[in-house]
Enzyme design. Structure first.
Site, PDB file in Angstrom:
ATOM      1  N   ARG A  41       1.949 -10.729  10.459  1.00  0.00           N
ATOM      2  CA  ARG A  41       3.296 -10.198  10.672  1.00  0.00           C
ATOM      3  C   ARG A  41       4.341 -11.222  10.247  1.00  0.00           C
ATOM      4  O   ARG A  41       5.525 -10.883  10.114  1.00  0.00           O
ATOM      5  CB  ARG A  41       3.545  -9.855  12.149  1.00  0.00           C
ATOM      6  CG  ARG A  41       2.660  -8.811  12.793  1.00  0.00           C
ATOM      7  CD  ARG A  41       2.550  -7.557  12.000  1.00  0.00           C
ATOM      8  NE  ARG A  41       1.373  -7.587  11.141  1.00  0.00           N
ATOM      9  CZ  ARG A  41       1.168  -6.784  10.125  1.00  0.00           C
ATOM     10  NH1 ARG A  41       2.071  -5.897   9.786  1.00  0.00           N
ATOM     11  NH2 ARG A  41       0.063  -6.857   9.406  1.00  0.00           N
TER      12      ARG A  41
ATOM     13  N   ASP B  14      -3.630   7.993   4.181  1.00  0.00           N
ATOM     14  CA  ASP B  14      -3.086   6.679   4.530  1.00  0.00           C
ATOM     15  C   ASP B  14      -3.754   6.171   5.813  1.00  0.00           C
ATOM     16  O   ASP B  14      -4.163   6.963   6.665  1.00  0.00           O
ATOM     17  CB  ASP B  14      -1.574   6.799   4.729  1.00  0.00           C
ATOM     18  CG  ASP B  14      -0.889   5.441   4.824  1.00  0.00           C
ATOM     19  OD1 ASP B  14      -1.514   4.426   4.457  1.00  0.00           O
ATOM     20  OD2 ASP B  14       0.281   5.401   5.257  1.00  0.00           O
ATOM     21  N   GLU B  15      -3.851   4.849   5.962  1.00  0.00           N
ATOM     22  CA  GLU B  15      -4.409   4.204   7.169  1.00  0.00           C
ATOM     23  C   GLU B  15      -5.784   4.780   7.512  1.00  0.00           C
ATOM     24  O   GLU B  15      -6.064   5.125   8.663  1.00  0.00           O
ATOM     25  CB  GLU B  15      -3.452   4.376   8.355  1.00  0.00           C
ATOM     26  CG  GLU B  15      -2.050   3.834   8.125  1.00  0.00           C
ATOM     27  CD  GLU B  15      -1.961   2.311   8.154  1.00  0.00           C
ATOM     28  OE1 GLU B  15      -3.036   1.659   8.224  1.00  0.00           O
ATOM     29  OE2 GLU B  15      -0.847   1.783   8.076  1.00  0.00           O
TER      30      GLU B  15
ATOM     31  N   LYS C 292       0.820  -1.213   0.000  1.00  0.00           N
ATOM     32  CA  LYS C 292       0.000   0.000   0.000  1.00  0.00           C
ATOM     33  C   LYS C 292       0.858   1.268   0.000  1.00  0.00           C
ATOM     34  O   LYS C 292       0.496   2.264  -0.637  1.00  0.00           O
ATOM     35  CB  LYS C 292      -0.951   0.011   1.197  1.00  0.00           C
ATOM     36  CG  LYS C 292      -0.310   0.263   2.546  1.00  0.00           C
ATOM     37  CD  LYS C 292      -1.341   0.405   3.634  1.00  0.00           C
ATOM     38  CE  LYS C 292      -0.680   0.685   4.971  1.00  0.00           C
ATOM     39  NZ  LYS C 292       0.016   1.979   5.007  1.00  0.00           N
ATOM     40  N   THR C 293       1.979   1.254   0.710  1.00  0.00           N
ATOM     41  CA  THR C 293       2.826   2.450   0.748  1.00  0.00           C
ATOM     42  C   THR C 293       3.377   2.753  -0.636  1.00  0.00           C
ATOM     43  O   THR C 293       3.438   3.908  -1.061  1.00  0.00           O
ATOM     44  CB  THR C 293       3.982   2.262   1.748  1.00  0.00           C
ATOM     45  OG1 THR C 293       3.442   1.932   3.032  1.00  0.00           O
ATOM     46  CG2 THR C 293       4.799   3.537   1.872  1.00  0.00           C
TER      47      THR C 293
ATOM     48  N   GLN D 149      -7.549  -4.412   9.545  1.00  0.00           N
ATOM     49  CA  GLN D 149      -6.449  -4.061  10.446  1.00  0.00           C
ATOM     50  C   GLN D 149      -6.796  -2.861  11.329  1.00  0.00           C
ATOM     51  O   GLN D 149      -5.898  -2.186  11.843  1.00  0.00           O
ATOM     52  CB  GLN D 149      -5.174  -3.764   9.644  1.00  0.00           C
ATOM     53  CG  GLN D 149      -4.619  -4.968   8.907  1.00  0.00           C
ATOM     54  CD  GLN D 149      -3.230  -4.704   8.352  1.00  0.00           C
ATOM     55  OE1 GLN D 149      -2.240  -4.652   9.087  1.00  0.00           O
ATOM     56  NE2 GLN D 149      -3.137  -4.529   7.054  1.00  0.00           N
TER      57      GLN D 149
END
Length: 888
Positions: A698, A251-252, A63-64, A352
């Site tokens: 993770r 973002d987020e 995503k980044t 998330q």
């Protein structure tokens, strides 16, 4: 040869470069290099520039890269200049990383993007430009938490409010929560204002805001709250920024709170014509905000998502206005449609969203299509981090959530190793087993920097820290101090160090005024001067000073009382167990009470840590041995470059990744957290499940889950059951393994057969007191009632239970190790015993005098089948099964 002029005239066909030809390859080489390597979904997210776009980016899907490449694409296509792009992140680290990547993509430093930063940094920038419109000067100060608390203490004193009963830090937390929800003082519901100082919370909030203006200051929450007020009260300023920002990127997005949502919604509307009233753009701007989750004034759009009444709707009902779903944005449906939304792109993952406890609203991302009609939703599902089995397990688990937009992570990588699930007898064995597995990985050549242990609660760390010290395994705690470095643990240890060694000046100085005793810096300096002159320890200097008139009467009395307490504790040390002495010291010193009265969010966790400290002392013969062990633990500060295992909470792990991830403590009551379930119901359960999903994703190569049959939670030993999340994992991607911690435990204990179980007999040589008590209880209960007694949990409630053997729920299958599968101790969650009667008639009668190994003596006050309510002499009234007590 025909002359060119004599050739018949025909139309020349249009030419397209042949696929793979020289022209096609040359054109591709001349194209933007930053698009190379993007998969089709990522490229679509980058190139879809017009209109609202929601990019649902799963864990490890890049995503980044999508966000930064999208900015680069906007700039390279000439769609906007750098100062016309608003790009919002949550952390300064993320903002720096985006700028760095942009510079690498575009081949130049990104200095011309003043509006790339965090919500609060950009909000602060806007506020400084228009400070006078919010009654400030442009050089206003942003207060940190300590300054904020100090100012609130002054206000409490002015109002003659007892700051011990109503701590300033608690009020600071309430005010921060109100600001995160976009509430000004006049908009705080009366019910919430009554939570502090008998209804004075709202007044104190208003006074605090007035005081901030006088001091030309703002706190962190004001950087957005005052922006919202600025935009609402000054439509021309709002139009200025709406016109400036041609593109908005967030973002987020799943972690935004109400204030951040409001701020974005205001900026994301197309600018209205001058003279158009603001209410046409921001309907209901003068209405009091709607508080999500509160009955009074709740907007139906929000309430339909947050009620815990079993409503299964996936999307909010259409109220006619995208703005109606949040505070101050109700009514006027036609106006919103008159101004189409701008080019806004929000990147996030509803799976998330794990920060609901600090105000994040997952509903913000769930209602994106409702807020922005016609929005394009692009799902990034190709994971570049984890192996197939890990992704399949994580996707299957999160699919049990109802409040999600839906996506399935996949990978083109190999399936890899299956997710493992391992049961252990207790938390000590769990730590031992994980330690041995890590040593095996290290011997196999794995880097310790690629090993992480993710726990649900910080108190779980202590057992692992002690184990790693024993093994000599280097470790680091991420997101917080090590267990023995926490302030409350250092304070408690300081008390014990002074008892053990009265000459320990550093320890005595640390706690001489903790909790507050009126012994400030001047008193401590006086003691130091006296100690230096007489060449004696600080404690002995204090004993001498209290016999003089050098101190004021109040300080002299407090110091004399402290000295007498230490003398008494040293005398008790000779006849009292060191664990009991520690409890006495913490209670009599007032230290435990200090944290009990503290209303801050972390006070409960500090009390849990103190209980865990006392429990950790049980492993040592005396106080001296325990303190020597602590000195070894505290001395283990390896170099910054040393390989080390990472130890952290699940919340701290978001955004990180490791080859090997260990996830201990997957038990009901701990994970999912019983406190979260009690406070938030179904919404809390879904957030806990999202947290489990984050933990699994993770891991790159290996994910290993653990649960223990016995664990001490909140100071009480509990016989636990495995987490419901374990049975929500897909069998095809999970492998059951035997604990390497050294005990003979295996199978599902007292929980009934799991669908993961490979029921095999095994022998046991486990000889701890807990195991011996279980054997004794088994023999006694089988002898008294033919083996029909059961543990303290009805098996039909466990997701690990299989079909029952008969109507009574009894089972005949018994492990060869001598432990019946249907035997287990009482379940204790949040300090409350839970027991279910099997319908068997108890052999006890009312008023019988009984003895329980944990709670001591008491008498029976109520009987329900084989479930007894007993009034214990010291522990109070508890519900237990009758096979855990005996006649006194």
């Amino acid at each position: 040869m025909t002359e060119p002029s004599k050739l018949p005239h025909r139309g020349v066909p249009e030419h397209q470069p042949a696929a793979g030809g020289i022209a096609a390859r040359a054109r591709a080489a001349a194209g933007p290099q930053y698009l190379n390597g993007l998969n089709p979904e990522q490229r679509e997210a980058v190139e879809t520039l017009d209109g609202p776009v929601l990019v649902l980016a799963g864990a490890g899907t890049g995503k980044t890269r999508v966000l930064t490449t999208r900015i680069a694409h906007i700039l390279s296509q000439g769609r906007a200049r750098p100062h016309e792009i608003l790009s919002v992140t949550f952390t300064n680290k993320a903002a720096r990383e985006m700028k760095l990547r942009l510079g690498q993509m575009l081949g130049q430093a990104v200095e011309g993007m003043p509006w790339l930063g965090t919500f609060h940094s950009i909000g602060g920038r806007i506020q400084r430009f228009h400070a006078e419109l919010v009654q400030l000067k442009s050089n206003f100060t942003v207060l940190d938490v300590d300054d904020q608390v100090r100012l609130l203490k002054q206000l409490l004193q002015a109002e003659n409010i007892d700051d011990k009963r109503w701590p300033a830090r608690m009020l600071a937390g309430l005010i921060d929560g109100w600001k995160n929800r976009g509430l000004t003082p006049s908009q705080v519901p009366a019910g919430e204002a009554a939570m502090f100082a008998n209804g004075k919370g709202g007044k104190l909030y208003a006074t605090y805001q007035e005081r901030l203006k006088i001091l030309n200051a703002a706190d962190f929450g004001d950087l957005l709250l005052e922006n919202i007020r600025l935009f609402r009260e000054n439509p021309d300023v709002l139009r200025q920024y709406q016109s400036r920002f041609k593109f908005i990127l967030v973002d987020e997005y799943q972690d935004t709170n109400v204030a951040q949502y409001l701020w974005l919604r205001l900026l994301s509307q197309a600018p209205a014509r001058p003279g158009v009233p603001l209410s046409a753009i921001i309907p209901g701007r003068i209405d009091p905000p709607v508080i999500p989750g509160h009955a009074e004034g709740v907007n139906s759009d929000v309430q339909s998502h947050i009620e815990e009444s079993g409503d299964k709707e996936d999307s909010p009902p259409d109220s006619g206005s995208a703005l109606s779903a949040h505070p101050g944005m109700t009514g006027a449906p036609a106006a919103a449609s008159a101004s189409p939304p701008k080019n806004i792109c929000c990147v996030g993952d509803d799976d998330q969203s794990i920060y609901g406890w600090r105000g994040a609203e997952v509903d913000n991302i769930l209602r994106f299509e409702h807020d922005f009609p016609g929005a394009k939703v692009i799902r990034l599902e190709r994971n570049y981090r984890s192996t197939g089995h890990i992704l399949a397990a994580a996707s299957h688990l999160i699919a049990h959530n109802e409040g999600r937009l839906g996506k399935t992570l996949r990978t083109e990588d190999v399936d890899g190793e299956k997710v493992t699930v391992t049961g252990s007898w207790d938390s000590e064995e769990e730590a031992r087993a994980i330690g041995e597995e890590i040593e095996e990985l290290q011997r196999a050549g794995d880097n310790l920097n690629e090993v992480a242990i993710l726990v649900r609660a910080s108190f779980q760390m202590r057992e692992f820290e002690d184990r790693f010290v024993t093994l000599g395994l280097p470790y680091r705690v991420i997101g917080g101090p090590r267990f023995y470095e926490r302030a409350e643990i250092r304070d408690a240890l300081a008390y014990l160090r002074v008892i053990n060694s009265p000459a320990d000046d550093l320890a005595f100085e640390r706690i001489v005024n903790v909790p507050k005793r009126g012994l400030g810096d001047a008193t401590v300096q006086l003691l130091h001067d006296h100690a230096r002159k007489r060449r004696m320890p600080l404690f002995e200097a204090a004993r001498a000073v209290v016999e003089t008139d050098e101190l004021k009467p109040k300080a002299r009395g407090s110091l004399r009382e402290l000295i007498l307490q230490f003398d008494r504790w040293r005398a008790q040390r000779e006849v009292t167990a060191h664990t009991e002495l520690a409890e006495i010291v913490l209670d009599e010193s007032g230290y435990t009470e200090m944290w009990q009265k503290d209303r801050s969010a972390d006070a409960a966790g500090r009390l849990d840590n103190l209980k865990e400290l006392v429990r950790s002392m049980e492993e040592f013969e005396n106080l001296q041995g325990f303190l020597e062990h602590i000195s070894l633990v505290m001395d283990r500060d390896g170099g910054a470059e040393e390989e080390a295992v990472s130890l952290m909470t699940l919340h701290s792990a978001k955004g990180l990744e490791f080859d090997n991830v260990f996830l201990p403590g997957w038990e009901e009551g701990l994970f999912p957290s019983q406190r979260t379930l009690d406070e938030q119901g179904r919404a809390g359960l879904e957030e806990e499940r999202r947290l489990a999903h984050v933990g699994l994703t993770r891991a790159r190569r290996r994910a290993k889950l653990y649960f223990a049959t016995n664990r001490r939670i909140h100071g009480t030993w509990s016989t636990t059951i495995p987490s419901r999340f374990l049975d929500e994992l897909p069998s095809a991607n999970v492998e059951i393994t035997e604990s390497k911690g050294g005990s003979g435990w295996g199978g599902s204990g007292g929980y009934g057969p799991s669908r993961f179980d490979n029921v095999e007999s095994f022998g046991s040589s486990y000889t701890t007191p807990g195991w011996q008590r279980a054997q004794a209880n088994r023999n006694r209960s089988q002898g008294g009632r033919g083996g029909q007694a059961r543990g303290g949990f009805e098996e039909s409630q466990s997701s690990f239970s299989g079909s029952r053997g008969d109507a009574s729920g009894s089972r005949s299958d018994t492990f060869s190790g001598g432990f019946s599968r249907n035997k287990r101790g009482p379940m204790v969650i949040e300090g409350e015993l839970v027991a279910k009667s099997t319908g068997t008639v108890s052999e006890f009668s009312l008023d019988d005098r009984v003895f329980h190994e944990k709670f001591g003596y008491g008498h029976v006050v109520k009987i329900d089948g084989n479930k007894l309510t007993i009034a214990f002499d010291k522990a109070g009234e508890k519900k237990v099964l009758d096979n855990f007590v005996k006649r006194a």
